[in-house]
Write a protein that holds these residues in place. Structure first.
Motif, PDB file in Angstrom:
ATOM      1  N   ARG A  96      -2.126   8.056  -3.618  1.00 19.22           N
ATOM      2  CA  ARG A  96      -2.871   6.880  -4.097  1.00 19.22           C
ATOM      3  C   ARG A  96      -3.804   7.333  -5.219  1.00 19.22           C
ATOM      4  NH1 ARG A  96      -4.785   2.692   0.031  1.00 19.22           N
ATOM      5  NH2 ARG A  96      -2.814   1.975   0.856  1.00 19.22           N
ATOM      6  N   ILE A 114      -7.732   3.992 -10.429  1.00 22.42           N
ATOM      7  CA  ILE A 114      -7.682   3.703 -11.876  1.00 22.42           C
ATOM      8  C   ILE A 114      -8.820   2.765 -12.275  1.00 22.42           C
ATOM      9  CG2 ILE A 114      -5.186   4.041 -12.094  1.00 22.42           C
ATOM     10  CD1 ILE A 114      -4.988   0.905 -12.127  1.00 22.42           C
ATOM     11  N   MET A 163       1.284   2.652 -12.062  1.00 21.62           N
ATOM     12  CA  MET A 163       2.133   2.009 -11.049  1.00 21.62           C
ATOM     13  C   MET A 163       3.491   1.572 -11.621  1.00 21.62           C
ATOM     14  SD  MET A 163       3.390  -0.702  -9.409  1.00 21.62           S
ATOM     15  CE  MET A 163       2.662  -2.013 -10.362  1.00 21.62           C
ATOM     16  N   ASN A 205       3.612   4.833  -8.012  1.00 27.61           N
ATOM     17  CA  ASN A 205       2.548   5.234  -7.080  1.00 27.61           C
ATOM     18  C   ASN A 205       1.622   4.052  -6.808  1.00 27.61           C
ATOM     19  OD1 ASN A 205       3.349   7.981  -8.259  1.00 27.61           O
ATOM     20  ND2 ASN A 205       1.963   8.496  -6.614  1.00 27.61           N
ATOM     21  N   VAL A 206       1.013   4.077  -5.632  1.00 23.95           N
ATOM     22  CA  VAL A 206       0.016   3.041  -5.342  1.00 23.95           C
ATOM     23  C   VAL A 206      -1.230   3.354  -6.148  1.00 23.95           C
ATOM     24  CG1 VAL A 206      -1.485   2.090  -3.562  1.00 23.95           C
ATOM     25  CG2 VAL A 206       0.883   2.601  -3.039  1.00 23.95           C
ATOM     26  N   THR A 207      -1.758   2.357  -6.844  1.00 24.78           N
ATOM     27  CA  THR A 207      -3.005   2.584  -7.580  1.00 24.78           C
ATOM     28  C   THR A 207      -4.114   1.730  -6.977  1.00 24.78           C
ATOM     29  OG1 THR A 207      -2.289   0.936  -9.179  1.00 24.78           O
ATOM     30  CG2 THR A 207      -1.952   3.230  -9.786  1.00 24.78           C
ATOM     31  N   ILE A 208      -5.279   2.306  -6.896  1.00 23.31           N
ATOM     32  CA  ILE A 208      -6.442   1.589  -6.347  1.00 23.31           C
ATOM     33  C   ILE A 208      -7.389   1.295  -7.503  1.00 23.31           C
ATOM     34  CG2 ILE A 208      -8.346   1.674  -4.699  1.00 23.31           C
ATOM     35  CD1 ILE A 208      -5.634   1.832  -3.337  1.00 23.31           C
ATOM     36  N   PRO A 209      -7.517   0.011  -7.869  1.00 25.40           N
ATOM     37  CA  PRO A 209      -8.389  -0.318  -9.004  1.00 25.40           C
ATOM     38  C   PRO A 209      -9.868  -0.213  -8.629  1.00 25.40           C
ATOM     39  CG  PRO A 209      -6.802  -2.070  -8.511  1.00 25.40           C
ATOM     40  CD  PRO A 209      -6.840  -1.171  -7.338  1.00 25.40           C
ATOM     41  N   LYS A 238     -10.329   4.468   1.470  1.00 15.88           N
ATOM     42  CA  LYS A 238      -9.143   3.865   0.842  1.00 15.88           C
ATOM     43  C   LYS A 238      -8.028   4.880   0.628  1.00 15.88           C
ATOM     44  CE  LYS A 238     -11.076  -0.176   0.125  1.00 15.88           C
ATOM     45  NZ  LYS A 238     -10.632  -1.304   0.937  1.00 15.88           N
ATOM     46  N   ARG A 239      -8.260   6.072   1.050  1.00 16.06           N
ATOM     47  CA  ARG A 239      -7.288   7.174   0.929  1.00 16.06           C
ATOM     48  C   ARG A 239      -6.862   7.396  -0.525  1.00 16.06           C
ATOM     49  NH1 ARG A 239      -2.871   5.341   3.792  1.00 16.06           N
ATOM     50  NH2 ARG A 239      -3.854   3.363   4.289  1.00 16.06           N
ATOM     51  N   GLU A 261      -8.787  -3.927   5.523  1.00 16.48           N
ATOM     52  CA  GLU A 261      -8.346  -2.581   5.878  1.00 16.48           C
ATOM     53  C   GLU A 261      -7.397  -2.043   4.794  1.00 16.48           C
ATOM     54  OE1 GLU A 261      -9.613  -0.944   8.358  1.00 16.48           O
ATOM     55  OE2 GLU A 261      -8.456   0.810   7.768  1.00 16.48           O
ATOM     56  N   PHE A 278       0.680  -6.477  -7.387  1.00 17.97           N
ATOM     57  CA  PHE A 278       2.120  -6.512  -7.300  1.00 17.97           C
ATOM     58  C   PHE A 278       2.509  -5.302  -6.458  1.00 17.97           C
ATOM     59  CE2 PHE A 278       1.149  -4.041 -10.910  1.00 17.97           C
ATOM     60  CZ  PHE A 278       0.796  -4.823 -11.973  1.00 17.97           C
ATOM     61  N   GLY A 311       2.894  -2.150  -4.608  1.00 15.08           N
ATOM     62  CA  GLY A 311       2.458  -0.804  -4.947  1.00 15.08           C
ATOM     63  C   GLY A 311       1.063  -0.760  -5.509  1.00 15.08           C
ATOM     64  N   GLN A 312       0.588  -1.857  -6.053  1.00  9.38           N
ATOM     65  CA  GLN A 312      -0.743  -1.807  -6.647  1.00  9.38           C
ATOM     66  C   GLN A 312      -1.714  -2.650  -5.835  1.00  9.38           C
ATOM     67  OE1 GLN A 312      -1.082  -1.900 -10.733  1.00  9.38           O
ATOM     68  NE2 GLN A 312      -3.268  -1.711 -10.633  1.00  9.38           N
ATOM     69  N   ALA A 313      -2.850  -2.057  -5.540  1.00  4.95           N
ATOM     70  CA  ALA A 313      -3.839  -2.755  -4.735  1.00  4.95           C
ATOM     71  C   ALA A 313      -4.894  -3.369  -5.625  1.00  4.95           C
ATOM     72  CB  ALA A 313      -4.482  -1.781  -3.786  1.00  4.95           C
ATOM     73  N   THR A 314      -5.451  -4.457  -5.154  1.00  5.86           N
ATOM     74  CA  THR A 314      -6.503  -5.110  -5.931  1.00  5.86           C
ATOM     75  C   THR A 314      -7.839  -4.917  -5.226  1.00  5.86           C
ATOM     76  OG1 THR A 314      -7.220  -7.196  -6.883  1.00  5.86           O
ATOM     77  CG2 THR A 314      -6.192  -7.332  -4.749  1.00  5.86           C
ATOM     78  N   PRO A 315      -8.927  -4.841  -5.979  1.00  6.39           N
ATOM     79  CA  PRO A 315     -10.202  -4.718  -5.297  1.00  6.39           C
ATOM     80  C   PRO A 315     -10.513  -6.011  -4.566  1.00  6.39           C
ATOM     81  CG  PRO A 315     -10.513  -5.015  -7.638  1.00  6.39           C
ATOM     82  CD  PRO A 315      -9.050  -4.888  -7.410  1.00  6.39           C
TER      83      PRO A 315
END
Lengths: 590, 195
Positions: free
Chosen positions: A489, A492, A518, A523-527, A546-547, B166, B172, B174-178
Motif C-alpha cells: 500500500r 500518495i 494505481m 498497487n493500492v494507493t492511500i490518498p 492504514k497499513r 476500517e 476505483f 485498488g485505490q482508497a479514498t480518504p
C-alpha cells in the motif's frame, strides 16, 4: 516547434495516421448520410464542413457497437477493421464524386489547409508531454484499461464511472491501432482539438451565406482565446470530444427546424435519427452535455418566442438579459473559485471578446434571434454555475462546473463573431465606402490581429500548471513496478478540488505523479493530503493503522513536504531518490 | 423602423458595456502593474496564488494544532524583504510574525491568531525594515487546512463525529479514498488552473 512536430509524426506515426484515418472515415460516413438527407441541394462547402464536424458520430457508434458486442477480445475483428475501413473510405470517395465547382473548391482547399496547419500546430503539444496532463487523465487511463482488460467497463452504478463514451472510443482505437493508452489519449485529444474549430463553420455559413463569416468563426474558435485548447492540460478529453460534436448537433437541429417543410418523409426520418444518435452520443461522451444542450434549446425557444413581441417588450427583454449577464460576470469575478473562468475571455482575450460583442451588433439586423439566443445561452451557462443540484453519490453540485463553462463559452462567442462579420459585410456592400475599400481587406484586418495575437501569445506546449509527471517520476514509477511488492500500500499526495461556487469540495485530486501508481502498477494507493506533516506521531499512527508501507513524493504538482519524512529516520527510510522524487518505506510499524 | 431602433439600442448597450469593461480592466491592470513603475505609493495586490505568480500571494491557511493559524505565503524571489502580516477584521487588527520556510526557499510562513473562514478581511504585508506596505488585499479565508491528513482529522471528535472506516472506500478498484467529512474546510486552491 517544427522539429518537435516532426519528431511526434516520426515516432508515433501509427497513432497519428491511425487516428487521422478514423477521422477521415468518420467524415466520409457522415458525408454519405448527409447526402442522403438532402440529395445534391446542399452547397458542397456546407456538405464538406458539416461532415467534418460530424466525424465523431460514426466512429463513436462503431466503437459502441464494438463494446456492446464484446469484440474487444476478438482478434479477428481488430485485424479486419483497418483493411475494411480503408476499402470503405475508398468506396466513399468514389461515391462522393462529382467534385465541387471552382468557387467551392477554393473554400474546401482553405479548410483542408487550415486542418493541415492545425494538426501540425496541435501535435507540438504531444512532443513535450510525457503523460497526459493533470489527474483526470489517470482516471481516464484506468477506465480505458478496465474496458480493455475485462471487455467491460465498471458498473454504471459506480460513482466514479462517468463519461463512458470517451473511454469506449479510446479503448476501441487502442485495440484497433495496437497502441498504448496514454499516447493514444494524448494524440487523439490533440487531433480532436485540431478539428474542433471547423465545426462552427457550417452554422455560420448556412445562416449568413457568407464563406468569410464561416472562416472568421473558425479563426476565432482556433485562435481567439486560449480556451477550449487549454482544456487538454486538464485532461478534459471527454468534454472536448463532446464539445467537438456539439456544433454538429446544433447545425442539424437548426437545419431541421428551418427547412422542415422542404424535406421528404424519408429524409426527415434520417435527419431525425442522425440528430437523435448525435444527442445520445454527446451525452455518453460527456454527461453534462445534456445540460448544455438543454440550455441552448431553451435559449433558442425563448429567442423565437420574443420575436413575436412588440419592439418595446423585446427591448426590455434584451436589456434585461444584458443586465443579468453583467450581474453574472460580477458575481463570478467576486468568487475566488469561479473567477478564473473569466481569464481567457476578459483578462487574456478581452479585446477579442470586445471585438466579438461589437461585431454582434451588426448581426442584429439580419439575425437578431440568433444573436439573442447566443447571448442568452452565455447568460444561462454562467448562471448555471449558481444553481445547485443533488446527484446521488456526488452530493450537492451545481448544474455546470467552472472548467466546463470556461471551455464552452468560446462557442457562442465564435458564432456571434461570424454572424457579426457577415452583418458588417452586408452593411459595407450597401455603403458608398465599398467603392474605395473592399470588404475583403476589412475581413483581413479583423482576422489578422486574432491570428497574430495567437502566434505571439499562444502556448502550443503543455502548461506548467498541470503537468504532474516528470522524467524522474517515470523512472521512479518504473523502479517501483519492479521492486515493490504487488500488495504494497502506497501513500500518495492529494489536494481538495474546488470548482463549485458553494465552496463544497467536489472531491480529491491527485497532487503529483503518485496518482498514476494505481493505474500503472495496480498497487493500492492511500490518498493523503499533500500538507500532511509526517513528523507527527498521529500521522505515523494513521499510516500504521492504514497499513501504508511506502510513501511516494513526486517531482511536480503538489507533492508531500519531505521535511518530516527526512527528519524521522527512525520512522521512514529512503528507498529511492531521484532529484525531487523520493520513495520512502514506513519502517516504524513493525 | 423598429428594427433600426432595436439595433441602435443594442449598439448603445454594447458600447456602454465595452467602455465600462475596458475601464474596469484598465483599473484592474493599473493596480497590478503599479509595482513595476517604481512609484512611491506602489502597493501590490495580495490574493490567493494562481499559476505563474510574480507577486506575493497566499498559498494556504492552516491550523497549527495549538489554536493558532499558519498562513503560507509565496514570495517572488528569495530577495523579497522580510515582512510581517497584519489581518484586519472589522476594526480589530492582528499581527502575524513571519519567517522563511527552510525547505522551500520562496515560501514564508506566518503565525498568529486563528480567524474564521468566510469573513471578509484585509491582509497587509509590511516590510520589517521600513514599515513599508508591500502588498495588500481584501478577501475571505475560503478554507482552513488542518495540519493532519483528512483521515486523521476525521478521528478528532471536535471536527466531526463521522466514524473512521476500517477499510477505505475505493475510488476505483485498488485505490482508497480518504474518509471525507462534510464539515472539513476546503483548501483555497481553485482546481483546473489557467496557464
Amino acid at each position: 516547434m517544427f522539429t518537435d512536430v516532426l519528431a511526434v509524426i516520426r515516432e508515433e506515426w501509427h497513432i497519428v495516421f491511425g487516428v487521422l484515418f478514423f477521422i477521415a472515415l468518420g467524415q466520409g460516413l457522415a458525408s454519405i448520410t448527409l447526402k442522403k438527407i438532402s440529395g445534391n441541394q446542399q452547397n458542397p462547402v456546407e456538405y464538406f464542413s458539416l461532415s467534418l464536424a460530424g466525424w465523431v458520430l460514426p466512429i463513436f457508434l462503431l466503437s459502441l457497437l464494438w463494446f456492446l458486442l464484446r469484440w474487444a477480445s476478438e482478434p479477428l475483428f481488430s485485424r479486419l477493421v483497418l483493411p475494411v475501413g480503408i476499402l470503405l473510405l475508398v468506396a466513399i470517395l468514389f461515391r462522393l464524386r462529382p467534385m465541387p465547382g471552382p468557387g467551392s473548391k477554393k473554400i474546401i482547399f482553405f479548410l483542408l489547409l487550415f486542418l493541415f496547419l492545425s494538426v501540425l500546430l496541435r501535435l507540438a503539444f504531444a512532443s513535450r508531454a510525457l503523460f497526459p496532463s493533470y489527474f483526470d487523465s489517470a482516471e481516464h487511463y484506468h477506465l480505458i484499461q478496465n474496458i480493455l482488460q475485462n471487455g467491460t467497463a465498471l458498473p454504471v452504478s459506480s460513482t466514479s464511472y462517468y463519461h463512458p463514451g470517451f473511454h469506449i472510443f479510446t479503448a476501441f482505437l487502442v485495440t484497433v491501432l495496437k497502441t498504448d493508452i496514454p499516447r493514444t489519449m494524448l494524440i487523439l485529444g490533440q487531433l480532436v482539438l485540431a478539428y474542433l474549430p471547423i465545426s462552427g463553420f457550417f452554422l455560420v455559413r448556412h445562416v449568413t451565406g457568407s464563406n468569410s463569416a464561416g472562416i472568421f468563426a473558425i479563426v476565432l474558435a482556433a485562435f481567439g482565446w486560449y480556451m477550449p485548447a487549454h482544456a487538454v492540460n486538464w485532461g478534459k478529453y471527454p468534454a472536448l470530444m463532446s464539445l467537438a460534436l456539439l456544433p454538429f448537433i446544433l447545425s442539424l437541429a437548426y437545419w431541421l427546424t428551418q427547412d422542415w417543410t422542404e424535406f421528404a418523409q424519408p429524409q426527415k426520418r434520417i435527419l431525425c435519427a442522425t440528430l437523435g444518435f448525435s444527442l445520445v452520443s454527446s451525452i455518453l461522451l460527456h454527461s453534462r452535455s445534456l445540460i448544455v444542450l438543454a440550455v441552448v434549446c431553451l435559449a433558442w425557444m425563448i429567442a423565437a418566442w420574443q420575436r413575436r413581441l412588440s419592439f418595446i417588450t423585446r427591448s426590455i427583454i434584451f436589456m434585461t438579459v444584458f443586465a443579468i449577464l453583467l450581474v453574472d460576470v460580477f458575481m463570478i469575478h467576486r468568487q475566488a473559485v469561479l473567477a478564473p473562468l473569466l481569464d481567457p475571455y476578459l483578462a487574456d482575450g478581452g479585446w477579442v471578446t470586445a471585438l466579438v460583442l461589437l461585431l454582434s451588433v451588426f448581426a442584429l439586423r439580419e439575425n437578431s434571434q440568433f444573436v439573442f439566443a447566443c447571448l442568452l445561452s452565455v447568460c444561462m451557462l454562467l448562471g448555471s454555475l449558481f444553481i445547485p443540484i443533488r446527484i446521488p453519490g456526488y452530493g450537492v453540485l451545481t448544474l455546470l462546473d467552472r472548467p466546463l463553462v470556461e471551455m464552452i463559452l468560446y462557442l457562442p462567442l465564435t458564432l456571434l463573431g461570424g454572424l457579426g462579420l457577415a452583418g458588417v459585410g452586408k452593411l459595407w456592400s450597401r455603403s458608398s465606402f465599398s467603392k474605395f475599400l473592399r470588404m475583403d481587406y476589412i475581413q483581413i484586418l479583423l482576422m489578422g490581429p486574432v491570428i497574430l495575437h495567437a502566434l505571439v501569445t499562444y502556448d502550443w506546449y503543455p502548461s506548467n500548471c498541470c503537468v504532474l509527471v516528470g522524467k524522474n517520476d517515470i523512472a521512479a514509477l518504473d523502479w517501483m513496478k519492479n521492486h515493490l511488492p504487488a500488495d504494497a500500500r502506497i501513500g500518495i499526495s492529494i489536494t481538495e478540488m474546488n470548482v463549485l461556487v458553494s465552496d463544497a469540495p467536489e472531491g480529491y485530486s491527485g497532487g503529483d505523479a503518485g496518482i498514476w501508481i494505481m493505474p500503472l502498477m495496480d498497487n493500492v494507493t492511500i490518498p493523503l493530503l499533500y500538507s500532511s506533516d509526517f513528523g507527527q506521531q498521529t500521522i505515523k499512527d494513521m499510516l500504521c493503522q492504514k497499513r501504508v508501507r511506502y510513501i511516494y513524493v513526486g517531482e511536480l504538482g503538489q507533492p508531500f513536504n519531505s521535511a518530516g519524512l527526512q527528519e524521522r529516520t527512525e520512522w521512514y527510510e529512503v528507498l529511492l531518490s531521484r532529484g525531487k522524487v523520493k520513495v520512502y518505506e514506513v519502517v516504524a510499524c513493525g | 423602423m423598429n428594427r433600426n431602433r432595436l439595433i441602435a439600442g443594442a449598439a448603445v448597450a454594447v458600447v456602454i458595456l465595452l467602455v465600462l469593461g475596458a475601464a474596469g480592466v484598465a483599473l484592474w491592470r493599473s493596480k497590478d502593474q503599479s509595482r513595476h513603475t517604481g512609484h512611491k505609493l506602489e502597493i501590490t495586490k495580495l490574493g490567493y496564488c494562481g499559476s505563474g505568480e510574480t507577486r506575493p500571494c497566499i498559498v494556504s491557511f492552516s491550523q497549527d494544532g495549538e489554536g493558532g493559524m499558519l498562513v503560507d505565503i509565496l514570495v517572488p524571489d528569495s530577495g523579497f524583504p522580510n515582512f510581517y502580516l497584519t489581518i484586519y477584521r472589522e476594526t480589530e487588527g492582528y499581527l502575524y510574525e513571519c519567517e522563511d520556510m527552510e525547505d522551500l526557499p520562496n515560501n514564508v510562513r506566518c503565525i498568529g491568531k486563528e480567524m474564521s473562514p468566510g469573513e471578509l478581511m484585509q491582509f497587509t504585508l509590511i516590510a520589517e525594515a521600513d514599515k513599508r506596505v508591500l502588498a495588500q488585499g481584501q478577501f475571505a479565508i475560503i478554507g482552513l487546512l488542518l495540519s493532519t491528513p483528512v483521515a486523521a482529522a476525521v478521528e478528532t471528535p471536535a471536527v466531526t463525529e463521522v466514524p473512521v472506516e476500517e477499510e477505505p472506500t475505493p475510488i476505483f478498484p485498488g485505490q482508497a479514498t480518504p474518509v471525507s467529512s462534510p464539515t472539513l474546510p476546503s483548501y483555497p486552491n481553485p482546481g483546473y488552473p489557467n496557464p
